[in-house]
Scaffold this motif. Structure first.
Motif, short mmCIF file in Angstrom:
data_model
loop_
_atom_site.label_atom_id
_atom_site.label_comp_id
_atom_site.label_asym_id
_atom_site.label_seq_id
_atom_site.Cartn_x
_atom_site.Cartn_y
_atom_site.Cartn_z
N ALA A 76 -12.40 -15.18 0.94
CA ALA A 76 -12.72 -16.31 0.25
C ALA A 76 -11.43 -17.17 -0.05
CB ALA A 76 -13.84 -16.37 -0.91
N PHE A 77 -10.70 -16.64 -0.89
CA PHE A 77 -9.24 -17.09 -1.01
C PHE A 77 -8.62 -17.30 0.13
CE2 PHE A 77 -10.09 -14.90 -5.53
CZ PHE A 77 -10.93 -16.00 -5.91
N ALA A 78 -8.32 -16.47 0.86
CA ALA A 78 -7.61 -17.14 2.34
C ALA A 78 -8.04 -18.11 2.81
CB ALA A 78 -7.62 -15.68 3.08
N ALA A 79 -9.50 -18.28 3.04
CA ALA A 79 -10.10 -19.22 3.82
C ALA A 79 -9.84 -20.46 3.13
CB ALA A 79 -11.62 -18.96 4.02
N LYS A 80 -9.94 -20.61 1.75
CA LYS A 80 -9.76 -21.76 0.76
C LYS A 80 -8.05 -22.15 1.02
CE LYS A 80 -10.24 -23.47 -3.83
NZ LYS A 80 -10.68 -23.30 -5.07
N GLY A 81 -7.16 -21.32 1.29
CA GLY A 81 -5.70 -21.58 1.51
C GLY A 81 -5.45 -21.89 2.84
N GLY A 82 -6.49 -21.94 3.58
CA GLY A 82 -6.34 -22.43 4.91
C GLY A 82 -5.74 -21.41 6.12
N PHE A 83 -5.83 -19.98 5.58
CA PHE A 83 -5.40 -19.00 6.40
C PHE A 83 -6.43 -18.16 6.91
CE2 PHE A 83 -2.93 -19.18 2.48
CZ PHE A 83 -1.39 -19.54 3.02
N THR A 84 -6.44 -18.11 8.40
CA THR A 84 -7.27 -17.46 9.29
C THR A 84 -7.10 -15.97 9.47
OG1 THR A 84 -7.38 -19.31 10.57
CG2 THR A 84 -8.29 -17.37 11.51
N VAL A 85 -8.21 -15.11 8.83
CA VAL A 85 -8.08 -13.60 8.73
C VAL A 85 -8.89 -13.09 9.90
CG1 VAL A 85 -8.61 -11.75 7.50
CG2 VAL A 85 -7.88 -13.57 6.33
N ASP A 86 -8.20 -12.47 10.87
CA ASP A 86 -8.96 -11.76 12.04
C ASP A 86 -9.46 -10.51 11.73
OD1 ASP A 86 -8.14 -13.98 13.73
OD2 ASP A 86 -6.58 -13.03 14.47
N ARG A 87 -8.68 -9.65 11.04
CA ARG A 87 -9.29 -8.33 10.58
C ARG A 87 -8.60 -7.94 9.10
NH1 ARG A 87 -6.95 -8.09 15.38
NH2 ARG A 87 -4.97 -7.10 14.61
N TYR A 88 -9.56 -7.10 8.46
CA TYR A 88 -9.19 -6.57 7.43
C TYR A 88 -9.66 -5.11 7.28
CZ TYR A 88 -9.37 -6.31 2.00
OH TYR A 88 -8.79 -5.99 0.68
N ARG A 89 -8.88 -4.32 7.02
CA ARG A 89 -9.06 -2.84 6.94
C ARG A 89 -8.64 -2.26 5.84
NH1 ARG A 89 -10.16 1.60 10.69
NH2 ARG A 89 -9.23 3.47 9.88
N ASP A 90 -9.43 -1.42 4.80
CA ASP A 90 -8.99 -0.76 3.64
C ASP A 90 -9.20 0.70 3.79
OD1 ASP A 90 -8.11 -0.16 1.08
OD2 ASP A 90 -9.64 -1.57 0.05
N GLU A 91 -8.33 1.23 3.42
CA GLU A 91 -8.44 2.93 3.59
C GLU A 91 -8.25 3.23 1.98
OE1 GLU A 91 -5.90 4.53 6.36
OE2 GLU A 91 -6.85 3.74 8.08
N ALA A 92 -9.15 2.85 1.16
CA ALA A 92 -9.23 3.09 -0.34
C ALA A 92 -9.47 4.48 -0.74
CB ALA A 92 -10.33 2.01 -0.95
N VAL A 93 -8.64 4.97 -1.60
CA VAL A 93 -8.74 6.32 -2.38
C VAL A 93 -9.09 6.21 -3.57
CG1 VAL A 93 -7.55 8.19 -2.56
CG2 VAL A 93 -7.09 7.01 -0.44
N GLY A 94 -10.30 6.77 -4.05
CA GLY A 94 -10.44 7.04 -5.49
C GLY A 94 -9.91 8.41 -5.92
N VAL A 95 -9.84 8.71 -7.07
CA VAL A 95 -9.29 10.02 -7.76
C VAL A 95 -10.15 10.19 -8.88
CG1 VAL A 95 -7.36 11.46 -8.76
CG2 VAL A 95 -6.90 9.76 -7.02
N LEU A 96 -11.00 11.51 -8.90
CA LEU A 96 -11.95 11.86 -9.75
C LEU A 96 -10.99 12.92 -10.81
CD1 LEU A 96 -14.82 11.90 -10.61
CD2 LEU A 96 -15.03 14.21 -9.39
N GLY A 97 -11.07 12.76 -11.78
CA GLY A 97 -10.14 13.53 -12.81
C GLY A 97 -10.61 13.34 -14.22
N ARG A 98 -9.93 13.95 -15.29
CA ARG A 98 -10.30 13.57 -16.55
C ARG A 98 -9.54 12.42 -17.09
NH1 ARG A 98 -14.13 17.06 -18.49
NH2 ARG A 98 -13.62 19.01 -17.41
N ASP A 99 -10.26 11.42 -17.92
CA ASP A 99 -9.85 10.37 -18.53
C ASP A 99 -9.15 10.57 -19.79
OD1 ASP A 99 -11.88 10.28 -20.10
OD2 ASP A 99 -12.79 8.68 -19.14
N GLU A 100 -8.80 9.67 -20.65
CA GLU A 100 -8.13 9.74 -21.72
C GLU A 100 -9.21 10.17 -22.74
OE1 GLU A 100 -9.86 5.60 -21.71
OE2 GLU A 100 -8.73 7.10 -20.32
N ARG A 101 -10.46 10.20 -22.57
CA ARG A 101 -11.68 10.65 -23.48
C ARG A 101 -11.89 12.19 -23.32
NH1 ARG A 101 -16.13 6.93 -21.85
NH2 ARG A 101 -15.14 7.36 -19.79
N GLY A 102 -11.34 12.55 -22.04
CA GLY A 102 -11.62 14.03 -21.92
C GLY A 102 -12.70 14.11 -20.81
#
Length: 154
Positions: A76-102
């Protein structure tokens, strides 16, 4: 504001339950008609076949929701800025672990988007970083979670 509906359904059928060796696979149904097979993450705690490795586990779904939300704002922000996006690929990674609360939680998520642009008006690296920053600040999911989220644009 708006509401977002999901129906989660699991049925024991004729399998035993109290021995804790029941299948964790279940169905997610969304208000638009999409259906997704869900399951616990296959692990030493709940190995296959009790978990379905082909199904989406809740941790993956959280990472995907965050990545998708970020992408939609970025587009949405790219289109509003006048930039044409052809492809978007995200190889996102989440880490499961202990937080500050344990507590066991998704402690961090790294979004790793690679974006391809076309046309005469193409953003430079600083503009792409700014688009990602704006998308992160606007993303509803990022604003809803405690995990540390980083953007590692490629």
């Amino acid at each position: 504001m708006s509401e977002h509906l999901a129906t989660i359904e699991w049925s024991r059928g004729d399998q035993p339950f109290l021995d804790k060796r029941y299948a964790r696979a279940h169905d997610w149904r969304f208000d638009g008609g999409a259906e997704v097979r869900g399951s616990s993450a296959p692990s030493d705690l709940v190995p296959a076949p009790l978990s379905d490795p082909a199904a989406v586990d809740p941790e993956e779904a959280l990472v995907a929701a965050l990545s998708s939300c970020h992408m939609l704002f970025f587009l949405a922000f790219a289109a509003k800025g006048g930039f044409t996006v052809d492809r978007y690929r995200d190889e996102a990674v989440g880490v499961l672990g202990r937080d500050e609360r344990g507590k066991t939680s998704i402690t961090s998520v790294a979004l790793r988007p690679a974006v391809a642009f076309s046309g005469e008006n193409r953003p430079d690296a600083a503009t792409i970083d700014a688009l990602h920053h704006r998308a992160h600040e606007a993303c509803y999911i990022a604003n809803s979670i405690r995990a540390d989220v980083t953007i590692e644009a490629r």
